[in-house]
Scaffold this motif. Structure first.
Motif, PDB file in Angstrom:
ATOM      1  N   VAL A 109       0.819  -1.219   0.000  1.00 29.36           N
ATOM      2  CA  VAL A 109       0.000   0.000   0.000  1.00 29.36           C
ATOM      3  C   VAL A 109       0.855   1.273   0.000  1.00 29.36           C
ATOM      4  O   VAL A 109       0.704   2.138  -0.872  1.00 29.36           O
ATOM      5  N   THR A 112       3.046   1.957  -3.097  1.00 27.87           N
ATOM      6  CA  THR A 112       2.252   2.211  -4.297  1.00 27.87           C
ATOM      7  C   THR A 112       1.524   3.550  -4.235  1.00 27.87           C
ATOM      8  O   THR A 112       1.224   4.155  -5.263  1.00 27.87           O
ATOM      9  N   LEU A 113       1.268   4.029  -3.031  1.00 26.40           N
ATOM     10  CA  LEU A 113       0.475   5.238  -2.832  1.00 26.40           C
ATOM     11  C   LEU A 113       0.972   6.481  -3.590  1.00 26.40           C
ATOM     12  O   LEU A 113       0.154   7.203  -4.164  1.00 26.40           O
ATOM     13  N   PHE A 115       2.104   6.754  -6.422  1.00 27.87           N
ATOM     14  CA  PHE A 115       1.734   6.648  -7.830  1.00 27.87           C
ATOM     15  C   PHE A 115       0.259   6.983  -8.068  1.00 27.87           C
ATOM     16  O   PHE A 115      -0.156   7.171  -9.202  1.00 27.87           O
ATOM     17  N   TYR A 116      -0.510   7.086  -6.982  1.00 31.83           N
ATOM     18  CA  TYR A 116      -1.885   7.575  -7.071  1.00 31.83           C
ATOM     19  C   TYR A 116      -1.868   8.992  -7.656  1.00 31.83           C
ATOM     20  O   TYR A 116      -2.699   9.347  -8.481  1.00 31.83           O
ATOM     21  N   TRP A 117      -0.891   9.795  -7.215  1.00 32.82           N
ATOM     22  CA  TRP A 117      -0.786  11.185  -7.684  1.00 32.82           C
ATOM     23  C   TRP A 117       0.192  11.331  -8.842  1.00 32.82           C
ATOM     24  O   TRP A 117      -0.019  12.149  -9.720  1.00 32.82           O
ATOM     25  N   PRO A 121      -5.077   7.738 -10.185  1.00 33.54           N
ATOM     26  CA  PRO A 121      -5.790   6.867  -9.244  1.00 33.54           C
ATOM     27  C   PRO A 121      -6.101   5.497  -9.857  1.00 33.54           C
ATOM     28  O   PRO A 121      -6.053   4.480  -9.170  1.00 33.54           O
ATOM     29  N   PHE A 124      -3.099   3.234  -9.531  1.00 34.93           N
ATOM     30  CA  PHE A 124      -2.967   2.777  -8.146  1.00 34.93           C
ATOM     31  C   PHE A 124      -3.932   1.630  -7.871  1.00 34.93           C
ATOM     32  O   PHE A 124      -3.544   0.575  -7.362  1.00 34.93           O
ATOM     33  N   LEU A 128      -2.497  -2.188  -7.253  1.00 30.76           N
ATOM     34  CA  LEU A 128      -2.485  -2.615  -5.849  1.00 30.76           C
ATOM     35  C   LEU A 128      -2.720  -4.115  -5.641  1.00 30.76           C
ATOM     36  O   LEU A 128      -1.960  -4.742  -4.891  1.00 30.76           O
TER      37      LEU A 128
END
Length: 160
Positions: A109, A112-113, A115-117, A121, A124, A128
């Motif tokens: 988590v 990888t987070l 890469f959400y920004w 999204p 991500f 995940l």
């Protein structure tokens, strides 16, 4: 003593590079077994050396896959360094259950987070499950192998 640590770190980094060549398809990409040797290295190496073995393992894994995320793999390699650094610290302090919980949460988590920004999204959410599966696979193998390696090393110390 320092030469011994450098040799062990190089050996575990090489094993991580070999593990990087073992790919298992999961989700959008594939899981590599590059983290298993780095996790095992926490039994023998200081945190910086175990982190370095993990960093090299990730770079070897991404190189063998063709660097699908380009220079973003440098960020991931640095994340792996930090994760294994903390994992080794937890091992040294005797938090044998919590080091595994930390590794699984941090590597799946938390790593990888960003890469959400950075990417999106959707990336991500899509990445995940595969990364979590790869993390659990690497951790499971290391959990099974670590006690055996520790026993072997104890025997080597007593017979050497």
């Amino acid at each position: 003593m320092k030469l011994r640590l450098l040799t062990l770190a190089a050996m575990f980094a090489a094993l991580s590079a070999i593990g990087a060549l073992i790919k298992i398809p999961v989700g959008i990409g594939s899981a590599a077994l590059d983290t298993v040797p780095a996790l095992i290295s926490s039994l023998f190496l200081p945190p910086v050396y175990a982190g370095a073995a993990s960093l090299v393992g990730h770079l070897a894994s991404s190189l063998s896959a063709g660097f699908p995320l380009g220079p973003l793999h440098i960020i991931i390699a640095l994340e792996m360094f930090v994760i294994l650094f903390v994992f080794t610290k937890l091992h040294q302090k005797g938090y044998h259950f919590w080091k595994w919980v930390f590794f699984i949460v941090a590597n799946s988590v938390l790593a990888t987070l960003p890469f959400y920004w950075i990417i999106s999204p959707a990336f991500f959410i899509g990445a995940l499950p595969g990364i979590t599966l790869a993390t659990i696979l690497n951790a499971s193998i290391a959990m099974i192998v670590s006690p055996v390696v520790e026993k072997v090393m104890e025997r080597v110390k007593t017979h050497a």
